[in-house]
Design an enzyme around this catalytic site. Structure first.
Site, short mmCIF file in Angstrom:
data_model
loop_
_atom_site.label_atom_id
_atom_site.label_comp_id
_atom_site.label_asym_id
_atom_site.label_seq_id
_atom_site.Cartn_x
_atom_site.Cartn_y
_atom_site.Cartn_z
N CYS A 1 14.12 -36.60 -3.28
CA CYS A 1 14.35 -36.91 -4.70
C CYS A 1 13.09 -36.87 -5.56
O CYS A 1 12.97 -36.02 -6.44
CB CYS A 1 14.99 -38.29 -4.82
N1 LIG Z 1 18.88 -38.57 0.20
C1 LIG Z 1 18.82 -39.41 -0.79
O1 LIG Z 1 18.31 -40.51 -0.61
C2 LIG Z 1 19.43 -39.10 -2.15
C3 LIG Z 1 19.48 -40.14 -3.08
C4 LIG Z 1 20.07 -39.88 -4.31
C5 LIG Z 1 20.53 -38.61 -4.63
N2 LIG Z 1 20.44 -37.59 -3.71
C6 LIG Z 1 21.00 -36.30 -4.09
O2 LIG Z 1 22.24 -36.11 -3.41
C7 LIG Z 1 22.42 -34.73 -3.10
C8 LIG Z 1 22.62 -34.56 -1.60
O3 LIG Z 1 21.46 -35.03 -0.95
P1 LIG Z 1 21.43 -35.43 0.58
O4 LIG Z 1 20.17 -36.18 0.76
O5 LIG Z 1 22.70 -36.04 1.01
O6 LIG Z 1 21.31 -33.95 1.21
P2 LIG Z 1 21.50 -33.56 2.76
O7 LIG Z 1 20.72 -32.32 2.94
O8 LIG Z 1 21.25 -34.74 3.64
O9 LIG Z 1 23.04 -33.24 2.85
C9 LIG Z 1 23.65 -32.19 2.22
C10 LIG Z 1 24.79 -31.70 3.09
O10 LIG Z 1 25.50 -30.70 2.38
C11 LIG Z 1 25.84 -29.68 3.27
N3 LIG Z 1 26.11 -28.48 2.49
C12 LIG Z 1 25.24 -27.56 2.00
N4 LIG Z 1 25.92 -26.62 1.31
C13 LIG Z 1 27.21 -26.98 1.34
C14 LIG Z 1 28.38 -26.41 0.79
N5 LIG Z 1 28.35 -25.30 0.06
N6 LIG Z 1 29.55 -27.02 1.05
C15 LIG Z 1 29.60 -28.14 1.80
N7 LIG Z 1 28.52 -28.73 2.34
C16 LIG Z 1 27.35 -28.15 2.10
C17 LIG Z 1 24.69 -29.59 4.24
O11 LIG Z 1 25.06 -29.00 5.47
C18 LIG Z 1 24.34 -31.08 4.41
O12 LIG Z 1 25.06 -31.67 5.47
C19 LIG Z 1 21.18 -34.03 -3.66
O13 LIG Z 1 21.48 -33.57 -4.94
C20 LIG Z 1 20.15 -35.12 -3.72
O14 LIG Z 1 19.18 -34.86 -4.71
C21 LIG Z 1 19.91 -37.82 -2.47
#
Ligand SMILES: NC(=O)c1ccc[n+]([C@@H]2O[C@H](COP(=O)([O-])OP(=O)(O)OC[C@H]3O[C@@H](n4cnc5c(N)ncnc54)[C@H](O)[C@@H]3O)[C@@H](O)[C@H]2O)c1
Length: 445
Positions: A281
């Protein structure tokens, strides 16, 4: 935008299904954000389908296994042995869902521009199956306008109307992996709907699983609030990193300064210096706003400045490490250096964007032979930018004593044990974890 809420049949049915827990929730993207959501909906009595493009993730979950360390196997097993819940790569099953929550990645491209391909692909996948009565919520962090500019037009190509036939909202995720004081349920959830009916539907959905829902007037406000939170952190971390460099030149201990300043009971919030930014993030999200600001002919100067200061930190730390090794009468070329911590924050296994990778590579560039120790990351996985090909060494005093210098990058609890440092030659500590009074020579960097 309509400001009056007219309760259509679709909305009434949606609200009834939330109330009776018959509403089926689909979560797309089963990562750090999506997986906890699946579990929370299940725990609150909803049928849930988790969607991911990665078949291994779906398989592991359905077999009751976890791939995120801080989400225990027990919780996964309990949820996924329940017939109300399963994980799949079959996106046709989106038709079964009444609410669809998008948690896919939003990384940066090669030139620090937003890379929305995952959001766009997902929007198209949903649009192909969108039906009456569905609510779609985007949770991925992104610039203001994404829900309206990327999702709405794709959904409008169907013959359905937002606000009457289906609903659309943005609700930012505020997950803080490993935080023992707050979890998905207790962190207030900001929600912005495309119209009053969409807001009502999203409020009802989240109100069923979290303690506090914070409604705002539009998706843009919700999108911006998330960015403001992360920019606030990025700028304050940059400020304290700059203070570290300034105070170090003046022979003043920045850690002691922060401890003193934070005794002020109002108007000050403590941020701590470090070896650079990490995680999915804080290093990335601010640039989503900077990019969008340029489109509007305005510049986000604080964001750029904070980025510059924070991005300079790994090099600063490595310079300090080289000086420390020199002072021991040794050249950095051929020196054995141990970096403590590969994950980007304490006591979790998430190593995305961790500054430790850059520290290791910069030290290698200077000629050091570098190892790392991280009880949470036994093997350095190949990432988008890095491929170290290293495995963690044991976290023991005997092991630590083998190196010419130790560089502390991540403040894991395990690294706070003073006995680890008894025979260490010099420790370059970016996190103030080496206990004061330990026999080792410590350079706080
Ligand atoms: N990790 C954090 O602490 C956090 C906190 C707040 C916001 N976010 C936001 O949340 C979002 C997701 O982050 P995350 O940390 O969970 O990411 P992540 O990489 O842990 O998970 C994303 C998942 O999406 C899957 N994926 C990718 N393309 C896809 C598609 N087309 N269809 C279905 N699944 C798909 C991936 O295989 C993966 O399992 C991002 O926008 C991030 O900025 C993350």
């Amino acid at each position: 935008m309509t400001t009056q809420l007219t309760e259509t049949t679709q909305l009434t049915q949606f609200l009834d299904k939330v109330e009776s827990r018959t509403l089926r929730v689909g979560v797309i993207g089963l990562g750090y954000v999506g997986l906890p959501l699946v579990l929370l909906f299940e725990e609150r009595g909803f049928p849930v389908i988790g969607f991911d493009v990665d078949p291994q993730k779906a398989e592991m979950l359905n077999a009751g296994r976890t791939y995120i360390r801080h989400i225990g196997e027990e919780r996964i097993r309990k949820a996924f042995t329940n017939e109300r819940v399963d994980a799949t790569t079959d996106f046709h099953r989106l038709e079964e869902c009444d609410a669809i929550i998008i948690c896919v990645p939003t990384p940066l491209g090669a030139h620090r521009e937003p890379d929305l391909k995952y959001v766009r692909i997902t929007a198209e996948t949903i649009a192909a199956r969108l039906r009456r009565g569905q609510l779609v919520v985007l949770e991925s962090t992104t610039y203001p306008g994404t829900t309206r500019e990327e999702l709405l037009p794709r959904f409008e190509e169907t013959d359905l109307t937002c606000g009457t036939d289906y609903f659309l909202a943005f609700s930012p995720e505020r997950e803080d992996p490993g935080n023992e004081h707050f979890n998905t349920r207790t962190i207030p959830k900001v929600v912005g709907g495309m119209d009053p009916a969409s807001l009502r539907a999203a409020q009802a959905l989240y109100g069923a699983i979290v303690d506090t829902v914070v409604p705002v007037s539009s998706p843009e406000v919700a999108e911006s609030s998330k960015l403001l939170e992360n920019i606030f952190r990025a700028v304050n971390i940059a400020l304290v990193n700059e203070m570290k460099v300034v105070f170090e030149r003046m022979g003043i201990d920045v850690w002691e300064v922060i401890e003193a300043a934070k005794t002020k009971p109002f108007g000050f919030m403590a941020f701590y210096p470090g070896p650079g930014l990490g995680g999915h993030c804080i290093p990335l999200d601010p640039f989503y706003l900077a990019w969008k600001a340029a489109e509007h002919g305005t510049w986000a100067r604080f964001i750029e400045l904070a980025g510059e200061v924070n991005a300079g930190m790994p090099r600063y730390v490595v310079d300090r490490a080289v000086e420390a090794i020199n002072r021991e009468g040794k050249s950095v070329v051929g020196a054995q250096v141990l970096v403590l911590g590969l994950s980007y924050k304490p006591d979790i296994d998430d190593d995305r964007e961790s500054p430790s990778f850059e520290l290791i590579e910069l030290l290698q560039e200077r000629g050091a032979i570098v190892s790392y120790c991280d009880p949470y990351v036994p093997v350095a996985r190949r990432g988008r930018k890095h491929d170290l090909g290293l495995q963690s060494v044991p976290c023991t005093a005997e092991e630590f004593a083998r190196y010419d210098a130790i560089v502390v990058s991540t403040p894991h609890s395990q690294f706070k044990d003073p006995s680890l440092y008894e025979n260490v030659k010099v420790a370059v500590d970016t996190r103030n974890v080496v206990p004061r009074g330990a026999a080792v020579r410590v350079v706080r960097a």
